[in-house]
Design an enzyme around this catalytic site. Sequence first.
Site, short mmCIF file in Angstrom:
data_model
loop_
_atom_site.label_atom_id
_atom_site.label_comp_id
_atom_site.label_asym_id
_atom_site.label_seq_id
_atom_site.Cartn_x
_atom_site.Cartn_y
_atom_site.Cartn_z
CG ASP A 174 -0.06 -1.77 -3.49
OD1 ASP A 174 0.14 -2.92 -2.82
OD2 ASP A 174 0.19 -1.28 -4.08
CG ASP A 191 3.88 -5.27 -1.55
OD1 ASP A 191 3.33 -4.53 -1.25
OD2 ASP A 191 4.19 -5.79 -2.48
#
Length: 500
Positions: free
Chosen positions: A179, A375
């Site tokens: 992430d 992201d």
Amino acid sequence: MAAPCCHGCWLLPLLMLLAAAGALGAEGASLVLVQLDVESLLPSTAAASCPTPQEQRPGAATATRMPIVHQHGPCSPLADKHGKKAPSHTEILVADQRRVEYIHRRVSDTTGRVRRQKQSAPVELPPGTPSSSTPASSLSSSATSTNLPASSGRALNTGNYVVPIRLGTPAARFTVVFDTGSDTTWVQCQPCVAYCYRQKEPLFNPTKSTTYANISCTSSYCSDLDSSGCSGGHCLYAVQYGDGSYTVGFYAQDTLTLGYDTVKDFRFGCGEKNRGLFGKSAGLMGLGRGSTSLPVQAYDKYSGVFAYCIPATSAGTGFLDFGPGAPAAVNARLTPMLVDNGPTFYYVGMTGIKVGGHLLSIPGTVFSDAGALVDSGTVITRLPPSAYEPLRSAFAKGMEGLGYKTAPAFSILDTCYDLTGHQGGSIELPAVSLVFQGGACLDVDASGILYVADVSQACLAFAANDDDTDVTIVGNTQQKTYSVLYDLGKKVVGFAPGAC
């Protein structure tokens, strides 16, 4: 120097120029189209041939390339072999919205704020936590640019990706979410009987690793944490995510193995109290810009460089690379990484959007006022309403000119089409491009333009933020088939097309 937007120069087999009178206005300008195989975005029941990881030999000069696969695809290490139903598209998109709201809150709290001193937060660990008398093991390991396999998962119940790592000595294998929106890496640890969610692999047992050690409360590493505590002289960490998921435990160090490569004394959370929607993964790999993240900790080894490629389909393969020698870092279209905008996230300067090869009339301030970030964990790209509406309008006009039948909205997606009758064939779509500072451009792959919930409901894979003041988020659907490069040293983000 970054290359300009270039449909046709890198996707010639998929692009064609057609005269589509009226599709983008009365001028009847030519419309740049991309070709999409509808069948590729529908669930596949065919047996797949799972790729065999090909890791580099120790000491090799080039990066290891290992495959990534979708969590619910045929090659996923976390796939349920007992027929448990995968999350629905509605569940995925609802969870994606929660992640977006979380990112917006974090950005709002940190952007432009005067840096304040971090305070230790009281952290309560479950019964059975090792006492202060637990001896710390000695640390040792060996150490080049490397690359990991990854597979799509549900970090925080969203469509993120996971990667296998090995931790400890002897090394134990774990599948963790990776992430770019998180800093601290963590895995679930024993003892954890009543306080852990169910994962696929056995829990990490620190007592079986000869290189494991807890970090002292007085260490500067402990103060690097956003939320820390102390128990018997040992540093505690706590991370809470936007959907209420959390992890709490000892902040520790051990040998992290990535492919054949090792990062010694790697600092991570040994979680003994964990709750949340992490799928069946063993934990999370933090790839953000904070001091506890993997790229920052291993900066001397990898120069703060990593890149990943998300495959076009759930049956496809991608990769995760570390180090400047990775092939994924070559030929990337570069844009500045805006490091003064706030912590953790990878901020970039978005300047415009093209549909069908034509730049939309959107004032630059629409993007610059709220900012933008890339992201890995957000599924659908979010845009300011003042940018989304022109995109939606131009795309809908192009689709109307091409004769597609509209369909009802689906969840957060409001521009949908009925592709019934197109299964087994290909369709043409107006090309969509995201333009960034420095001339860099992400010409969205055909697989990333539509989110196909069902053949009768294929929707434009973009959504509007609540307000123009909310940060733009470039999601992983739009990143498909690109090598997305992050270089902390040179302070750039790059996009290399056709990488996987």
